[in-house]
Write an enzyme that holds these catalytic residues in place. Structure first.
Site, PDB file in Angstrom:
ATOM      1  CG  ASP A  14      47.405  43.085  89.628  1.00 22.06           C
ATOM      2  OD1 ASP A  14      48.319  42.776  88.836  1.00 22.06           O
ATOM      3  OD2 ASP A  14      46.271  42.606  89.586  1.00 22.06           O
ATOM      4  CB  ILE A  15      52.488  40.857  90.187  1.00 16.94           C
ATOM      5  CG1 ILE A  15      51.590  39.940  89.368  1.00 16.94           C
ATOM      6  CG2 ILE A  15      52.634  40.360  91.603  1.00 16.94           C
ATOM      7  CD1 ILE A  15      52.161  38.542  89.168  1.00 16.94           C
ATOM      8  CG  HIS A  83      41.251  38.130  92.404  1.00 14.86           C
ATOM      9  ND1 HIS A  83      40.909  36.895  91.884  1.00 14.86           N
ATOM     10  CD2 HIS A  83      41.706  38.852  91.349  1.00 14.86           C
ATOM     11  CE1 HIS A  83      41.169  36.881  90.587  1.00 14.86           C
ATOM     12  NE2 HIS A  83      41.637  38.054  90.224  1.00 14.86           N
ATOM     13  CG  HIS A  85      41.159  43.257  89.541  1.00 11.49           C
ATOM     14  ND1 HIS A  85      42.498  43.207  89.229  1.00 11.49           N
ATOM     15  CD2 HIS A  85      40.656  42.023  89.303  1.00 11.49           C
ATOM     16  CE1 HIS A  85      42.796  41.985  88.816  1.00 11.49           C
ATOM     17  NE2 HIS A  85      41.691  41.254  88.851  1.00 11.49           N
TER      18      HIS A  85
END
Length: 132
Positions: A14-15, A83, A85
């Protein structure tokens, strides 16, 4: 970086990580958000979880009891592509991350609650998630 495709899934960091290990597991084929999932998607979600666990283990994180996996509940999704996490260790989430990834809140649903809702056979709705 991005992990190579695992069949029909891809995994990357994750960014804006919410934990020391924060990955996203994403189906290559477009799927809407978690609200659009149906019982036939259970195998895809299970594979997403398996990939998440495997990536954590490849990164020398083995305490799979200290992992949080889930989806943002619409309209609290930043993108309209499914998506998962994968956050670990969950015990080290910071203050803001504990809010953003709060277990079974109005904006984040864990995989276990989503699977439970499939098993009892009702369509996922925010009210049902909050009743668990």
């Amino acid at each position: 970086f991005c992990w190579p495709l695992v069949g029909d899934l891809v995994c990357f960091r994750d960014i804006r990580p919410g934990a020391p290990h924060h990955f996203l597991v994403v189906p290559v084929e477009h799927m809407g958000n978690c609200k659009t999932l149906k019982a036939e998607h259970i195998p895809v979600v299970k594979r997403m979880m398996e990939v998440g666990n495997a990536v954590l283990q490849r990164n020398n994180f083995n305490d799979l009891n200290d992992v949080r996996m889930g989806f943002h509940w619409p309209p609290f999704c930043s993108i309209s592509h499914l998506h998962l996490h994968v956050l670990a260790p969950a015990s080290q989430l910071g203050f803001l991350s504990r809010l953003v990834y709060r277990i079974n809140s109005y904006w984040f649903i864990t995989v276990s609650v989503m699977q439970m809702s499939f098993l009892v056979g009702f369509q996922l709705q925010a009210e049902n998630v909050m009743s668990f």
